[in-house]
Scaffold this active site. Structure first.
Site, PDB file in Angstrom:
ATOM      1  N   CYS A  99      11.879  45.195  48.002  1.00 38.93           N
ATOM      2  CA  CYS A  99      12.302  44.456  46.865  1.00 38.93           C
ATOM      3  C   CYS A  99      13.867  45.445  46.459  1.00 38.93           C
ATOM      4  CB  CYS A  99      11.080  45.328  46.179  1.00 38.93           C
ATOM      5  SG  CYS A  99      11.011  43.777  44.378  1.00 38.93           S
ATOM      6  N   HIS A 198       7.054  44.147  48.520  1.00 38.91           N
ATOM      7  CA  HIS A 198       6.426  45.197  48.312  1.00 38.91           C
ATOM      8  C   HIS A 198       5.167  45.941  49.918  1.00 38.91           C
ATOM      9  CE1 HIS A 198       7.814  46.857  45.092  1.00 38.91           C
ATOM     10  NE2 HIS A 198       8.086  45.293  44.518  1.00 38.91           N
ATOM     11  N   GLU A 200       4.478  48.157  50.990  1.00 40.75           N
ATOM     12  CA  GLU A 200       3.369  49.412  50.712  1.00 40.75           C
ATOM     13  C   GLU A 200       2.321  49.257  49.750  1.00 40.75           C
ATOM     14  OE1 GLU A 200       6.475  49.571  46.678  1.00 40.75           O
ATOM     15  OE2 GLU A 200       5.901  48.653  48.886  1.00 40.75           O
TER      16      GLU A 200
END
Length: 242
Positions: A99, A198, A200
């Site tokens: 990001c 994102h 993660e």
């Protein structure tokens, strides 16, 4: 052999809740994470890879523009991450930008950002969620395409800025349905990939874990003095995402 050590930059304010997710993904990929922020030591000589994480917007002063939209800025973090990205690439060290990190990768290489991306791309649907609702198309022939597969990808979205003019030696790797750039990558070593979403938060998705695996493979090649692109390609061939 020990796991490659990956530095992860975070916000001083929110890093405590973001870093554990990134560290989990790095561990699942075969690496080990170390948290860095503007208040912590940050020596690139002690690591084999760098992740620039998400967070506040990047100051437009870094790419020669004035602030035209309201934003929360973090000048100390801007200075740290631009120095780290430049230092990593000078060392031939692999980098993954998440990001804000994708935007910093672009800015560090001389590119610019669109401060109000959804005003410029009115056909891009605006989401602000960690759930995979945004549809992005991966560009054929790119390394991201090889890593994550050919099919359109559902990702999350929390950003307001986006890459505008590409930095040196970068190419577009993915766009959303409105044409907004969603991923960028270097075309040669060192391995460098920036994604606007994102991954993660999407650790349950094999295609998202593949991004971290690619970085860890590149970091392992870096410490061995091997070709990073080849190591990433071999890893992608051996575990083609569904």
């Amino acid at each position: 052999m020990t796991r490659p050590l990956i530095a992860v930059t975070t916000s001083q304010r929110s890093g405590w809740r973001i870093f554990p997710l990134v560290a989990l993904n790095i561990w699942l990929a075969g690496g080990q994470a170390q948290r860095w922020d503007a208040g912590r030591p940050s020596d690139l000589d002690g690591v084999e890879g760098l992740i620039v994480g998400g967070g506040d917007d990047i100051s437009p002063e870094l790419y020669g523009m004035s602030l035209v939209a309201s934003a929360r800025l973090d000048p100390a973090r801007d200075d740290l991450e631009r120095r780290l990205v430049s230092g990593a690439l000078d060392r031939n060290m692999p980098v993954l930008g998440i990001c804000r990190g994708a935007q910093m990768l672009n800015v560090a290489l001389g590119g610019t950002l669109d401060q109000d991306a959804y005003a410029s791309h009115q056909d891009s649907r605006r989401y602000r969620t960690i759930l995979p609702r945004k549809r992005v198309m991966l560009r054929p022939g790119t390394r991201l395409h090889a890593i994550a597969g050919a099919a359109p990808m559902r990702v999350n979205a929390l950003h307001s800025q986006a890459v505008a003019r590409l930095g040196h030696a970068l190419q577009v790797a993915a766009r959303d349905e409105g044409g907004m750039i969603q991923a960028i990558e270097r075309t040669s070593d060192p391995f460098a990939l920036g994604v606007q979403w994102h991954p993660e938060h999407l650790f349950y998705a094999r295609r998202q874990r593949a991004l971290f695996r690619a970085l860890v493979c590149a970091a392992d090649a870096y410490r061995c003095g091997s070709h990073q692109g080849g190591a990433v390609d071999r890893s992608a061939d051996g575990a083609a995402p569904a």
